[in-house]
Design a protein around this motif. Structure first.
Motif, short mmCIF file in Angstrom:
data_model
loop_
_atom_site.label_atom_id
_atom_site.label_comp_id
_atom_site.label_asym_id
_atom_site.label_seq_id
_atom_site.Cartn_x
_atom_site.Cartn_y
_atom_site.Cartn_z
N SER A 290 2.40 3.13 6.47
CA SER A 290 3.12 2.41 5.42
C SER A 290 2.34 1.19 4.96
CB SER A 290 4.51 1.98 5.94
OG SER A 290 5.19 1.21 4.98
N ALA A 291 1.78 0.44 5.89
CA ALA A 291 1.00 -0.75 5.53
C ALA A 291 -0.23 -0.38 4.72
CB ALA A 291 0.61 -1.52 6.79
N VAL A 292 -0.91 0.69 5.12
CA VAL A 292 -2.11 1.13 4.39
C VAL A 292 -1.74 1.55 2.97
CG1 VAL A 292 -3.93 2.88 4.30
CG2 VAL A 292 -3.36 1.78 6.48
N LEU A 293 -0.63 2.26 2.83
CA LEU A 293 -0.19 2.69 1.50
C LEU A 293 0.16 1.50 0.62
CD1 LEU A 293 2.02 5.80 2.38
CD2 LEU A 293 -0.21 5.78 1.25
N PHE A 294 0.78 0.48 1.20
CA PHE A 294 1.10 -0.73 0.43
C PHE A 294 -0.19 -1.39 -0.08
CE2 PHE A 294 5.47 -1.11 2.38
CZ PHE A 294 6.13 -1.09 1.16
N ILE A 295 -1.17 -1.50 0.78
CA ILE A 295 -2.44 -2.12 0.38
C ILE A 295 -3.13 -1.29 -0.70
CG2 ILE A 295 -4.73 -2.79 1.20
CD1 ILE A 295 -3.46 -3.35 3.93
N PHE A 296 -3.11 0.01 -0.53
CA PHE A 296 -3.72 0.90 -1.53
C PHE A 296 -2.99 0.79 -2.86
CE2 PHE A 296 -4.39 5.31 -3.24
CZ PHE A 296 -5.74 5.13 -3.53
N ALA A 297 -1.65 0.68 -2.81
CA ALA A 297 -0.87 0.54 -4.04
C ALA A 297 -1.20 -0.76 -4.75
CB ALA A 297 0.62 0.61 -3.72
N LEU A 298 -1.38 -1.83 -4.00
CA LEU A 298 -1.75 -3.11 -4.62
C LEU A 298 -3.08 -3.00 -5.35
CD1 LEU A 298 -0.71 -5.69 -1.87
CD2 LEU A 298 0.33 -5.36 -4.12
N LYS A 299 -4.03 -2.26 -4.78
CA LYS A 299 -5.33 -2.07 -5.42
C LYS A 299 -5.17 -1.29 -6.73
CE LYS A 299 -10.01 -0.38 -4.54
NZ LYS A 299 -10.11 0.38 -5.81
N LEU A 300 -4.33 -0.26 -6.71
CA LEU A 300 -4.13 0.55 -7.92
C LEU A 300 -3.38 -0.21 -9.01
CD1 LEU A 300 -3.22 4.03 -6.39
CD2 LEU A 300 -5.42 3.27 -7.30
N PHE A 301 -2.56 -1.20 -8.62
CA PHE A 301 -1.83 -1.98 -9.62
C PHE A 301 -2.78 -2.83 -10.47
CE2 PHE A 301 2.29 -1.58 -7.19
CZ PHE A 301 2.97 -1.00 -8.24
N GLY A 302 -4.03 -2.94 -10.09
CA GLY A 302 -4.97 -3.78 -10.82
C GLY A 302 -5.38 -3.20 -12.16
N ARG A 303 -5.11 -1.90 -12.40
CA ARG A 303 -5.49 -1.26 -13.67
C ARG A 303 -4.27 -0.56 -14.27
NH1 ARG A 303 -11.30 1.69 -12.36
NH2 ARG A 303 -12.47 -0.22 -11.81
N PRO A 304 -4.05 -0.70 -15.57
CA PRO A 304 -2.92 -0.01 -16.21
C PRO A 304 -2.98 1.50 -16.07
CG PRO A 304 -3.80 -1.73 -17.64
CD PRO A 304 -4.75 -1.60 -16.49
#
Length: 220
Positions: free
Chosen positions: A9-23
């Motif tokens: 879950s923590a890894v997925l949250f971090i990965f999601a934050l990275k993806l939020f950087g681009r529309p």
């Protein structure tokens, strides 16, 4: 097994934050963030689903369906308001959890301090987010900045009133009231054009309140 689920879950949250950087990848970020949250909620049950009654599960299902219904009916231009509303409810829930745990007299002093911190931040986020939503909808005129500054000046004095009056019975309720008022005043003095920034800030506070409440629950 629970630790592995939490790690995923923590890894997925971090990965999601990275993806939020681009529309272009934000929609995938939402999916991974939802999956991470689902795993985190699932891990909270600790594979012991029998200790909760049916009303508990009915509340979860109804709340989830209500969230989906509201999200689908909201226009894209109203998303900042929806996010602000969800932030407020998240902070209020964390504050309520901390308040309930404070009724447990067996808490050590360290946990009491963390619970008070979570309660204050959560209630501040709750009232502040509601004011932010009202300002985004144009339902609330700006308060005087001077009024907010005066309240901030006297807030430390207000907080020591329970100690001076030896207020033991309603101490936590008094703290909640002050936190709610502080959230209203501090957000109300900010211009409507800055509300998206305020909502982002309150979003982070809501996360801090939830994290603090989690420490208290896990320590019992």
């Amino acid at each position: 097994m629970i630790e592995i689920i939490l790690l995923i879950s923590a890894v997925l949250f971090i990965f999601a934050l990275k993806l939020f950087g681009r529309p272009s990848t934000a929609h995938r970020a939402n999916f991974f963030a939802m999956l991470a949250m689902a795993l985190a909620v699932f891990s909270a049950f600790n594979f012991d689903f029998s200790k909760y009654d049916s009303a508990f599960y009915i509340t979860i299902v109804v709340s989830g369906l209500l969230g989906v219904l509201i999200s689908k009916r909201v226009q894209m231009t109203q998303m900042p308001e929806l996010v602000g509303l969800f932030n407020g409810f998240g902070g209020g829930a964390s504050g309520a959890i901390a308040y309930v745990e404070l009724s447990n007299t067996s808490l050590p002093i360290s946990d009491v301090l963390v619970a008070i911190f979570s309660m204050v931040i959560g209630m501040f986020t709750f009232s502040g987010s509601l004011i932010a939503v009202m300002k985004l909808r144009g339902k609330l005129n700006n308060f005087s900045t001077k009024l907010g500054n005066i309240f901030s000046l006297f807030l430390p004095i207000i907080l020591i009133i329970p100690a001076v009056l030896e207020m033991d019975t309603f101490l936590y309720e008094f703290i909640i009231l002050v936190a709610l008022i502080a959230g209203v005043i501090r957000v109300a003095v900010i211009g409507g054009a800055d509300m998206p920034v305020v909502i982002a800030f309150l979003n982070s506070l809501s996360g801090i309140a939830a994290m603090s409440a989690g420490f208290i629950v896990n320590s019992i």
